[in-house]
Design a protein around this motif. Structure first.
Motif, PDB file in Angstrom:
ATOM      1  N   ARG A   1     -20.728  50.377 -24.382  1.00  0.00           N
ATOM      2  CA  ARG A   1     -20.880  50.108 -25.804  1.00  0.00           C
ATOM      3  C   ARG A   1     -21.185  48.633 -26.013  1.00  0.00           C
ATOM      4  O   ARG A   1     -20.712  47.783 -25.283  1.00  0.00           O
ATOM      5  CB  ARG A   1     -19.594  50.450 -26.545  1.00  0.00           C
ATOM      6  CG  ARG A   1     -19.296  51.910 -26.572  1.00  0.00           C
ATOM      7  CD  ARG A   1     -18.076  52.171 -27.385  1.00  0.00           C
ATOM      8  NE  ARG A   1     -17.778  53.600 -27.397  1.00  0.00           N
ATOM      9  CZ  ARG A   1     -16.811  54.125 -28.093  1.00  0.00           C
ATOM     10  NH1 ARG A   1     -16.009  53.364 -28.812  1.00  0.00           N
ATOM     11  NH2 ARG A   1     -16.617  55.417 -28.074  1.00  0.00           N
ATOM     12  N   ARG A   2     -21.904  48.385 -27.077  1.00  0.00           N
ATOM     13  CA  ARG A   2     -22.153  46.996 -27.467  1.00  0.00           C
ATOM     14  C   ARG A   2     -20.941  46.532 -28.279  1.00  0.00           C
ATOM     15  O   ARG A   2     -20.226  47.354 -28.872  1.00  0.00           O
ATOM     16  CB  ARG A   2     -23.427  46.917 -28.288  1.00  0.00           C
ATOM     17  CG  ARG A   2     -24.681  47.278 -27.468  1.00  0.00           C
ATOM     18  CD  ARG A   2     -25.978  46.986 -28.226  1.00  0.00           C
ATOM     19  NE  ARG A   2     -26.020  47.612 -29.550  1.00  0.00           N
ATOM     20  CZ  ARG A   2     -26.602  48.793 -29.814  1.00  0.00           C
ATOM     21  NH1 ARG A   2     -27.188  49.470 -28.853  1.00  0.00           N
ATOM     22  NH2 ARG A   2     -26.589  49.268 -31.033  1.00  0.00           N
TER      23      ARG A   2
ATOM     24  N   GLU B   1     -20.202  48.010 -31.660  1.00  0.00           N
ATOM     25  CA  GLU B   1     -19.857  49.438 -31.703  1.00  0.00           C
ATOM     26  C   GLU B   1     -18.371  49.695 -31.486  1.00  0.00           C
ATOM     27  O   GLU B   1     -17.921  50.816 -31.621  1.00  0.00           O
ATOM     28  CB  GLU B   1     -20.653  50.198 -30.631  1.00  0.00           C
ATOM     29  CG  GLU B   1     -22.142  50.192 -30.863  1.00  0.00           C
ATOM     30  CD  GLU B   1     -22.899  50.869 -29.759  1.00  0.00           C
ATOM     31  OE1 GLU B   1     -23.865  51.589 -30.061  1.00  0.00           O
ATOM     32  OE2 GLU B   1     -22.533  50.688 -28.581  1.00  0.00           O
ATOM     33  N   THR B   2     -17.605  48.683 -31.136  1.00  0.00           N
ATOM     34  CA  THR B   2     -16.201  48.902 -30.798  1.00  0.00           C
ATOM     35  C   THR B   2     -15.270  48.808 -31.993  1.00  0.00           C
ATOM     36  O   THR B   2     -14.116  49.138 -31.887  1.00  0.00           O
ATOM     37  CB  THR B   2     -15.747  47.894 -29.733  1.00  0.00           C
ATOM     38  OG1 THR B   2     -15.892  46.577 -30.248  1.00  0.00           O
ATOM     39  CG2 THR B   2     -16.551  48.065 -28.452  1.00  0.00           C
ATOM     40  N   THR B   3     -15.736  48.372 -33.128  1.00  0.00           N
ATOM     41  CA  THR B   3     -14.855  48.221 -34.303  1.00  0.00           C
ATOM     42  C   THR B   3     -14.922  49.386 -35.208  1.00  0.00           C
ATOM     43  O   THR B   3     -15.713  50.236 -35.186  1.00  0.00           O
ATOM     44  CB  THR B   3     -15.183  46.949 -35.092  1.00  0.00           C
ATOM     45  OG1 THR B   3     -16.548  46.996 -35.485  1.00  0.00           O
ATOM     46  CG2 THR B   3     -14.869  45.725 -34.285  1.00  0.00           C
TER      47      THR B   3
END
Length: 59
Positions: free
Chosen positions: A53-54, A57-59
């Motif tokens: 994931r970039r 994209e993790t939040t």
């Protein structure tokens, strides 16, 4: 024969139950150890792909 001896040594070492395994007991620690090691070997030989994931994209 060396491979079989290595497997036997690995099984004997893994058959010593971890605390969480002791809590639920095991009818056959050596059979359990063989299966855990077989699964570990398979995962090492054929790892599952990792999802990348970039940062956004993790939040």
């Amino acid at each position: 024969m060396a491979r079989e001896q290595d497997d036997d040594e690995r099984t004997a070492g893994r058959a010593e139950l971890l605390p969480e395994e002791q809590a639920v007991e095991s009818a056959d620690p050596e059979a359990q150890a063989r299966e855990v090691l077989r699964d570990s070997d398979r995962r090492s030989e054929f790892p599952e792909p990792t999802m990348r994931r970039r940062p956004e994209e993790t939040t």
